[in-house]
Enzyme design. Structure first.
Site, PDB file in Angstrom:
ATOM      1  CD  GLU A  53      -7.740   1.895  -2.573  1.00 40.51           C
ATOM      2  OE1 GLU A  53      -6.492   2.289  -1.975  1.00 40.51           O
ATOM      3  OE2 GLU A  53      -7.945   0.778  -2.961  1.00 40.51           O
ATOM      4  CG  HIS A  96      -4.181  -0.659  -1.580  1.00 39.92           C
ATOM      5  ND1 HIS A  96      -4.636   0.488  -2.409  1.00 39.92           N
ATOM      6  CD2 HIS A  96      -3.327  -1.143  -2.407  1.00 39.92           C
ATOM      7  CE1 HIS A  96      -3.935   0.604  -3.380  1.00 39.92           C
ATOM      8  NE2 HIS A  96      -3.096  -0.336  -3.513  1.00 39.92           N
TER       9      HIS A  96
END
Length: 531
Positions: A263, A281
């Site tokens: 990420e 997220h």
């Protein structure tokens, strides 16, 4: 002087005000965390650091943080904090695991709905002016079996919401008891049974060495054909490449992912596959959750800096403000017992055994153990504290054993610390009187009653005349005043000890004079932190 906190990431103004209202000085510099050099230059001025995910707390940053006592992460994930380095530095790392629990659980349920009914694709198609009603044939959640991997705080909320949707819920969690599962209304199963039975699988565990790729290619091959998998917990729990292949083959009917192995996720094997719902997220991304975790971390940090209360720490046992008030004298006693043993122990320590008797046995023993271990370790490392001491002990291979027992003596409660080396065992016991003052009550099995002072002198000898006179005469000639004098012996003519509370530290010459008399087996000055 008031403690000082730096907020280096974006936090709500309400949370910043919490610090101010509690009497904590705070600098709100929300962009500083993105500039590691600027942060490095300033971190030495602060007792606390409040962060989100932008600030990276590295070993290098911690080395420059001479005053730092606590790091507070507004949120659950601490991937951006070197917790091991913080522990060795003696810095408490706190997070806020409960502030976004409902939000994250709701997101998982929303993702389950989305993948069951192909909502994102149907929305995009309709926005494009198409009317593909027959293309988007979904499935109901009603009466389906949901397999929950991890039934902790967030997982248990997901279970509750799923039961409200009249789903059958099975759960895999090694720490879930049968009683707890029953009270939740779920069935506890092993992982293989969950994989075989579940129509939907949702993950709610942290990423550890044990949970990494818990849904591996092998695990996915054991799932029910047509299963749908939801991950709103942590990237790395699912083998994304293996899942992509299972989606292409049709073994897995759909997936909904909020977290990814890397990420920010700009590419993933799951991207652009049909019936895969992905979000960036967003599990904790609601205004309520962001406000909750920010306020919670400000309150937790303030509590610690002002009262010593520890909540949601990752590297130290939690101690509530109420516990801190009651346990304060006992924590001091534990430290004094450790300091006594540590200053008298010259050989490598193999084990530390702590006995808790009576009322103290019902207190927070993990915290008391930390205080005792810290006291021991300070003899060779003055910078150690309650956070770093257990780490150092573990690195040295020292075994820690704790025993609790109901009242077994004349005191309402007492602690007995035993240090084991390759040559001997050394034990000392103490209690806290009603006035809140810690006392030593036993050394080497010999009963005493000794007030604890900053400077003390400990001697051992055979029980024979002249000891008291020699100690008094020698110290008096050197101008050292004795505030308190405690004696004890095992039996007449047997082993004897003396513990003297002095107004100042005896100089080395005085100690040499006492040793030269030949009366003493051991003459040791001791120092205790009684502040």
């Amino acid at each position: 002087m008031a403690p000082k906190v730096l907020v280096s990431d974006k936090l709500s103004e309400t949370a910043v005000q919490v610090f101010r209202d509690r009497g904590v000085e705070v600098d709100y510099l929300p962009d500083l965390g993105k500039d590691k050099d600027a942060l490095l230059a300033r971190i030495g001025d602060y007792d606390g650091l409040a962060i989100r995910s932008a600030t990276k707390v590295t070993e290098k940053l911690l080395a420059a943080a001479d005053r730092l006592k606590v790091i507070g992460r507004a949120g659950i994930g601490v991937d951006n904090v070197d917790v091991s380095a913080a522990s060795k530095k003696g810095v408490i790392v706190m997070n806020t695991p409960f502030g976004n629990s409902v939000t994250t659980a709701e997101h998982a349920i929303a993702m389950m709905f989305a993948v069951a009914r192909q909502l994102p694709e149907a929305s995009a198609s309709t926005h494009d002016g198409k009317w593909e009603k027959n293309r988007f044939m979904g499935v109901e959640l009603f009466n389906k079996t949901l397999g929950v991997i991890g039934a902790g705080n967030i997982g248990s909320i997901v279970c509750d919401r799923a039961l409200g949707l009249h789903m059958k819920v099975i759960a895999y969690d090694p720490y879930l008891s049968e009683e707890r599962a029953k009270s939740m209304g779920v069935t506890k199963v092993d992982l293989d049974e969950l994989l075989a039975r579940a129509d939907f699988i949702t993950l709610h565990v942290p990423l550890t060495d044990k949970t990494r790729n818990i849904l591996s290619a092998e695990a996915i091959s054991k799932t029910k054909t047509g299963v749908r998998i939801i991950n709103c917990a942590r990237g790395g729990l699912v083998d994304e490449k293996a899942l992509a292949e299972a989606l292409k083959s049709g073994r897995v009917a759909g997936a909904a992912f909020d977290v990814f192995e890397v990420e920010p996720a700009t590419d993933s094997p799951l991207f652009h596959l049909p019936n895969v719902v992905v979000t960036p997220h967003l599990g904790a991304s609601t205004s309520e959750a962001q406000e909750n975790v920010a306020i919670q971390v400000a309150e937790q940090m303030s509590d610690y800096l002002l009262t010593g209360a520890v909540q949601n720490a990752l590297n130290m046992p939690s101690v509530t403000a109420e516990e801190a008030a009651v346990m304060g004298p006992w924590l001091k006693l534990a430290g004094h017992l450790g300091a006594f043993a540590g200053q008298l122990t010259d050989e490598p320590i193999k084990a530390i055994n702590v006995l808790y008797d009576g009322n103290v046995s019902h207190m927070n023993l993990d915290a008391l153990n930390c205080a005792a271990i810290s006291g021991i370790m300070k003899a060779t490392n003055p910078d150690v504290n309650l956070v770093s001491a257990p780490i150092i002990a573990r690195e040295r291979g020292i075994k820690i054993a704790t025993t609790r027992q109901e009242k077994g003596g004349v005191f309402e409660g007492y602690m007995k610390l035993t240090v084991v080396t390759g040559k001997r065992e050394r034990s000392i016991a103490g209690t806290v009187f009603s006035d809140g003052k810690p006392r030593f009550i036993q050394i080497k099995g010999i009963t005493i009653d000794a007030e604890i002072g900053a400077h003390m002198l400990y001697t051992t000898n055979r029980d024979e005349p002249g000891i008291i006179g020699t100690l008094g005469h020698t110290l008096g000639d050197a101008g050292v005043n004795i505030a308190n004098f405690t004696l004890g012996r095992s039996a007449q003519g047997g082993d004897a000890i003396a513990l003297l509370y002095l107004d100042e530290a005896p100089n080395p010459e005085v100690l040499k004079q006492l040793e030269a008399t030949g009366l003493f087996q051991q003459v040791r000055p001791l120092v205790f932190d009684v502040a």
